[in-house]
Write a protein that holds these residues in place. Structure first.
Motif, PDB file in Angstrom:
ATOM      1  N   PRO A   1       0.810  -1.217   0.000  1.00  0.00           N
ATOM      2  CA  PRO A   1       0.000   0.000   0.000  1.00  0.00           C
ATOM      3  C   PRO A   1       0.844   1.268   0.000  1.00  0.00           C
ATOM      4  CG  PRO A   1      -0.871  -1.608   1.556  1.00  0.00           C
ATOM      5  CD  PRO A   1       0.459  -2.122   1.103  1.00  0.00           C
ATOM      6  N   ALA A   2       1.936   1.283   0.781  1.00  0.00           N
ATOM      7  CA  ALA A   2       2.809   2.461   0.818  1.00  0.00           C
ATOM      8  C   ALA A   2       3.478   2.686  -0.521  1.00  0.00           C
ATOM      9  CB  ALA A   2       3.865   2.292   1.912  1.00  0.00           C
ATOM     10  N   LEU A   3       3.892   1.602  -1.177  1.00  0.00           N
ATOM     11  CA  LEU A   3       4.540   1.714  -2.479  1.00  0.00           C
ATOM     12  C   LEU A   3       3.572   2.275  -3.506  1.00  0.00           C
ATOM     13  CD1 LEU A   3       7.123   1.085  -4.120  1.00  0.00           C
ATOM     14  CD2 LEU A   3       6.129  -1.141  -4.643  1.00  0.00           C
ATOM     15  N   GLN A   4       2.319   1.773  -3.464  1.00  0.00           N
ATOM     16  CA  GLN A   4       1.321   2.235  -4.416  1.00  0.00           C
ATOM     17  C   GLN A   4       0.971   3.698  -4.189  1.00  0.00           C
ATOM     18  OE1 GLN A   4      -1.686  -0.736  -3.660  1.00  0.00           O
ATOM     19  NE2 GLN A   4      -1.029  -2.011  -5.368  1.00  0.00           N
ATOM     20  N   ALA A   5       1.043   4.156  -2.934  1.00  0.00           N
ATOM     21  CA  ALA A   5       0.692   5.540  -2.613  1.00  0.00           C
ATOM     22  C   ALA A   5       1.795   6.515  -2.991  1.00  0.00           C
ATOM     23  CB  ALA A   5       0.382   5.651  -1.120  1.00  0.00           C
ATOM     24  N   ALA A   6       3.028   6.034  -3.078  1.00  0.00           N
ATOM     25  CA  ALA A   6       4.152   6.916  -3.381  1.00  0.00           C
ATOM     26  C   ALA A   6       4.085   7.399  -4.830  1.00  0.00           C
ATOM     27  CB  ALA A   6       5.460   6.181  -3.132  1.00  0.00           C
ATOM     28  N   GLU A   7       4.646   8.577  -5.070  1.00  0.00           N
ATOM     29  CA  GLU A   7       4.704   9.129  -6.427  1.00  0.00           C
ATOM     30  C   GLU A   7       5.615   8.251  -7.284  1.00  0.00           C
ATOM     31  OE1 GLU A   7       4.063  11.825  -9.592  1.00  0.00           O
ATOM     32  OE2 GLU A   7       3.060  11.640  -7.645  1.00  0.00           O
ATOM     33  N   PRO A   8       5.124   7.777  -8.433  1.00  0.00           N
ATOM     34  CA  PRO A   8       5.965   6.884  -9.241  1.00  0.00           C
ATOM     35  C   PRO A   8       7.150   7.605  -9.863  1.00  0.00           C
ATOM     36  CG  PRO A   8       3.950   7.418 -10.423  1.00  0.00           C
ATOM     37  CD  PRO A   8       3.791   7.977  -9.035  1.00  0.00           C
ATOM     38  N   ILE A   9       8.217   6.875 -10.051  1.00  0.00           N
ATOM     39  CA  ILE A   9       9.370   7.363 -10.809  1.00  0.00           C
ATOM     40  C   ILE A   9       9.137   6.983 -12.269  1.00  0.00           C
ATOM     41  CG2 ILE A   9      11.859   7.131 -11.172  1.00  0.00           C
ATOM     42  CD1 ILE A   9      12.075   6.382  -8.191  1.00  0.00           C
ATOM     43  N   ARG A  10       9.103   7.966 -13.127  1.00  0.00           N
ATOM     44  CA  ARG A  10       8.774   7.712 -14.529  1.00  0.00           C
ATOM     45  C   ARG A  10      10.029   7.489 -15.362  1.00  0.00           C
ATOM     46  NH1 ARG A  10       5.089  11.378 -12.598  1.00  0.00           N
ATOM     47  NH2 ARG A  10       2.914  10.693 -12.769  1.00  0.00           N
ATOM     48  N   ILE A  11       9.949   6.489 -16.218  1.00  0.00           N
ATOM     49  CA  ILE A  11      11.007   6.189 -17.179  1.00  0.00           C
ATOM     50  C   ILE A  11      10.424   6.373 -18.573  1.00  0.00           C
ATOM     51  CG2 ILE A  11      12.435   4.338 -18.151  1.00  0.00           C
ATOM     52  CD1 ILE A  11      12.650   3.155 -15.368  1.00  0.00           C
ATOM     53  N   GLY A  12      11.089   7.157 -19.403  1.00  0.00           N
ATOM     54  CA  GLY A  12      10.611   7.409 -20.761  1.00  0.00           C
ATOM     55  C   GLY A  12      11.163   6.391 -21.739  1.00  0.00           C
ATOM     56  N   LEU A  13      10.288   5.824 -22.563  1.00  0.00           N
ATOM     57  CA  LEU A  13      10.701   4.885 -23.610  1.00  0.00           C
ATOM     58  C   LEU A  13      10.404   5.486 -24.979  1.00  0.00           C
ATOM     59  CD1 LEU A  13      11.727   2.116 -24.605  1.00  0.00           C
ATOM     60  CD2 LEU A  13       9.362   1.298 -24.454  1.00  0.00           C
ATOM     61  N   ASN A  14      11.448   5.819 -25.698  1.00  0.00           N
ATOM     62  CA  ASN A  14      11.349   6.301 -27.075  1.00  0.00           C
ATOM     63  C   ASN A  14      11.370   5.070 -27.971  1.00  0.00           C
ATOM     64  OD1 ASN A  14      11.090   8.729 -28.417  1.00  0.00           O
ATOM     65  ND2 ASN A  14      13.124   9.471 -27.879  1.00  0.00           N
ATOM     66  N   HIS A  15      10.225   4.636 -28.484  1.00  0.00           N
ATOM     67  CA  HIS A  15      10.234   3.402 -29.266  1.00  0.00           C
ATOM     68  C   HIS A  15       9.366   3.547 -30.514  1.00  0.00           C
ATOM     69  CE1 HIS A  15       6.265   2.795 -27.682  1.00  0.00           C
ATOM     70  NE2 HIS A  15       6.153   1.595 -28.207  1.00  0.00           N
ATOM     71  N   PRO A  16       9.787   2.907 -31.611  1.00  0.00           N
ATOM     72  CA  PRO A  16       8.990   2.973 -32.838  1.00  0.00           C
ATOM     73  C   PRO A  16       7.819   1.992 -32.776  1.00  0.00           C
ATOM     74  CG  PRO A  16      10.979   1.703 -33.231  1.00  0.00           C
ATOM     75  CD  PRO A  16      11.046   2.164 -31.810  1.00  0.00           C
ATOM     76  N   SER A  17       6.604   2.522 -32.717  1.00  0.00           N
ATOM     77  CA  SER A  17       5.424   1.656 -32.773  1.00  0.00           C
ATOM     78  C   SER A  17       4.798   1.665 -34.167  1.00  0.00           C
ATOM     79  CB  SER A  17       4.388   2.091 -31.729  1.00  0.00           C
ATOM     80  OG  SER A  17       4.015   3.442 -31.916  1.00  0.00           O
ATOM     81  N   THR A  18       5.353   2.485 -35.053  1.00  0.00           N
ATOM     82  CA  THR A  18       4.966   2.496 -36.464  1.00  0.00           C
ATOM     83  C   THR A  18       6.234   2.572 -37.307  1.00  0.00           C
ATOM     84  OG1 THR A  18       4.799   4.918 -36.480  1.00  0.00           O
ATOM     85  CG2 THR A  18       2.784   3.688 -35.987  1.00  0.00           C
ATOM     86  N   GLY A  19       6.105   2.277 -38.584  1.00  0.00           N
ATOM     87  CA  GLY A  19       7.236   2.418 -39.491  1.00  0.00           C
ATOM     88  C   GLY A  19       8.098   1.181 -39.611  1.00  0.00           C
ATOM     89  N   ASN A  20       9.302   1.361 -40.136  1.00  0.00           N
ATOM     90  CA  ASN A  20      10.201   0.262 -40.474  1.00  0.00           C
ATOM     91  C   ASN A  20      10.624  -0.600 -39.288  1.00  0.00           C
ATOM     92  OD1 ASN A  20      10.190   0.879 -43.146  1.00  0.00           O
ATOM     93  ND2 ASN A  20      12.304   1.618 -43.256  1.00  0.00           N
ATOM     94  N   TYR A  21      10.597  -0.023 -38.080  1.00  0.00           N
ATOM     95  CA  TYR A  21      11.176  -0.711 -36.929  1.00  0.00           C
ATOM     96  C   TYR A  21      10.146  -1.032 -35.845  1.00  0.00           C
ATOM     97  CZ  TYR A  21      15.468   1.059 -39.083  1.00  0.00           C
ATOM     98  OH  TYR A  21      16.472   1.344 -39.958  1.00  0.00           O
ATOM     99  N   LYS A  22       8.870  -1.143 -36.219  1.00  0.00           N
ATOM    100  CA  LYS A  22       7.844  -1.343 -35.193  1.00  0.00           C
ATOM    101  C   LYS A  22       7.979  -2.682 -34.472  1.00  0.00           C
ATOM    102  CE  LYS A  22       4.293  -2.861 -38.508  1.00  0.00           C
ATOM    103  NZ  LYS A  22       2.959  -2.539 -39.077  1.00  0.00           N
ATOM    104  N   SER A  23       8.494  -3.707 -35.150  1.00  0.00           N
ATOM    105  CA  SER A  23       8.707  -4.992 -34.471  1.00  0.00           C
ATOM    106  C   SER A  23       9.762  -4.859 -33.384  1.00  0.00           C
ATOM    107  CB  SER A  23       9.121  -6.067 -35.478  1.00  0.00           C
ATOM    108  OG  SER A  23       8.082  -6.327 -36.381  1.00  0.00           O
TER     109      SER A  23
END
Length: 412
Positions: A16-38
């Motif tokens: 419960p304490a973990l869920q209540a804490a502000e999450p640490i965000r990690i950004g993922l730059n990933h191709p979901s379209t185009g030549n490299y979507k796989s």
């Protein structure tokens, strides 16, 4: 038994304490379209697996991790804009990408914003060479490292051959071709011919013209330095022209997703390099690596490829560095990463301090016969490891790096 129950009780109490804490965000730059979507899908799966595992263990610094994903479409300008959006959302670090141009542009913007950037699928030497900086760490191997392991294998087993190169007309394609020419002693461009494929908007006629030029040469080794759909389409055309019957085809940077897309029949007997395959953990006696393979299979009913493994390893190693530093501050995390040695999914790896290149063993691989692949339960057992080179031997030396950097001999 008592210890297992106690750990479970403590985890449930802390949840419960973990869920209540502000999450640490990690950004993922990933191709979901185009030549490299796989490849983008693999990146996301690997990062999520690491985050889920870390959250099950209590997060980091008492806070849960949260993945924030944006489509980069493997385009430098879009990846750079995504970095700004990640920063606005409070991301603590960013990883991803599917090209060297993307890595260079996004990494530079991350540096300006004081964020760490971990590129994936970015093999150009420049990434940790003359364009490298303090806020960028590359887990994947460089073109130099691929060329070293390939050059050694080919010089031992296929010496004195004539080469023809088909390369993408970008930073990675150029550095890969140059490095492999040096490693195989095929520097003479008059004897060892070449063609360039446009980095954007290539057409069937571009691929076909380059292959026909190769077919008309006296070469017995065809090096295809392409990625994504450029590679898939070129390989399908090469198969229709039956070039594999008279030439050994080399694809310097192979991935599981490429073989899946092109098809194992098209890719039969192709030689290339990988930094990791799902068969590496038992070979290098890595229990944690095998556990990663097993978890991935349970979730996706498929083998993890090197792309997923790279994303997983980056998240795990960044999180461990944050814990060692006791802080999310980028400078503190940089200090915790530099020269840190660890074993996660295979043997020992480490982040060099002078260039922030991850030094790890590299493998030359050959794609199996289609008949062998089809006998596998997932029909994904694509690679036979044919050669291994230690990371320190494969990576450029400090002197090599300093020569490339010129006057700027310290990362800024």
């Amino acid at each position: 038994m008592f210890r297992t129950v106690l750990v479970a009780v403590l985890y449930v109490c802390a949840l419960p304490a973990l869920q209540a804490a502000e999450p640490i965000r990690i950004g993922l730059n990933h191709p979901s379209t185009g030549n490299y979507k796989s490849e983008g899908l693999e990146l996301r799966r690997g990062a999520l697996l690491a985050i889920d595992q870390l959250n099950q263990q209590g997060g980091i610094l008492g806070r849960p991790l949260q993945l924030v994903s944006l489509n980069s479409a493997a385009r430098a300008q879009k990846a750079q804009a995504n970095v700004e959006r990640f920063a606005d959302q409070g991301a603590a670090m960013i990883l991803g990408g599917a090209s060297s141009e993307e890595a260079l542009a996004a990494g530079q913007r991350a540096r300006e914003l004081g964020l760490l950037y971990f590129p994936t699928l970015a093999y150009a030497n420049a990434v940790t060479g003359h364009e490298g900086h303090r806020h960028l760490f590359r887990e994947s191997n460089s073109a130099w490292m691929s060329a070293r392991v390939l050059g050694e294998y080919l010089s031992w087993h296929m010496p004195n051959r004539r080469y023809h190169y088909i390369s993408l007309d970008d930073a990675w394609g150029s550095s890969m071709e140059q490095a492999l020419r040096e490693a195989t002693r095929s520097r003479d461009r008059a004897r060892h011919g070449y063609s360039k494929i446009p980095s954007r908007g290539a057409r069937r006629s571009d691929y076909l013209g380059a292959l026909q030029k190769a077919a008309a040469s006296d070469a017995d080794m065809l090096v295809i330095s392409l990625l994504g759909q450029d590679l898939v389409q070129t390989m399908r055309l090469a198969h229709s022209l039956e070039l594999g019957k008279r030439m050994q085809i080399i694809v310097p940077n192979l991935t599981q997703s490429i073989v899946e897309q092109a098809g194992p029949l098209v890719m039969e007997h192709v030689i290339g390099t990988e930094a990791w395959t799902w068969r590496v953990p038992p070979m290098e006696k890595s229990a944690e690596g095998q556990a990663f393979v097993d978890r991935y299979i349970a979730l996706h009913q498929a083998y993890p490829g090197s792309t997923a493994a790279s994303a997983y390893g980056i998240v795990r190693q960044w999180a461990a560095a944050v814990q060692r530093a006791g802080s999310l501050n980028s400078e503190a995390v940089i200090g915790a990463l530099e020269n840190h040695r660890y074993s996660l999914l295979k043997g020992e790896q480490y982040w060099r301090d002078f260039d922030h290149q991850n030094v790890q063993s590299i493998y030359a691989v050959r794609v199996r016969n289609r008949s062998e692949v089809m006998q596998d339960r997932f029909k994904q057992d694509y690679f036979t490891i044919i050669h291994r080179m230690d990371g320190d031997e494969a990576a450029p030396s400090l002197e090599d790096w300093q020569q490339e950097r010129g006057d700027q001999l310290v990362l800024q």
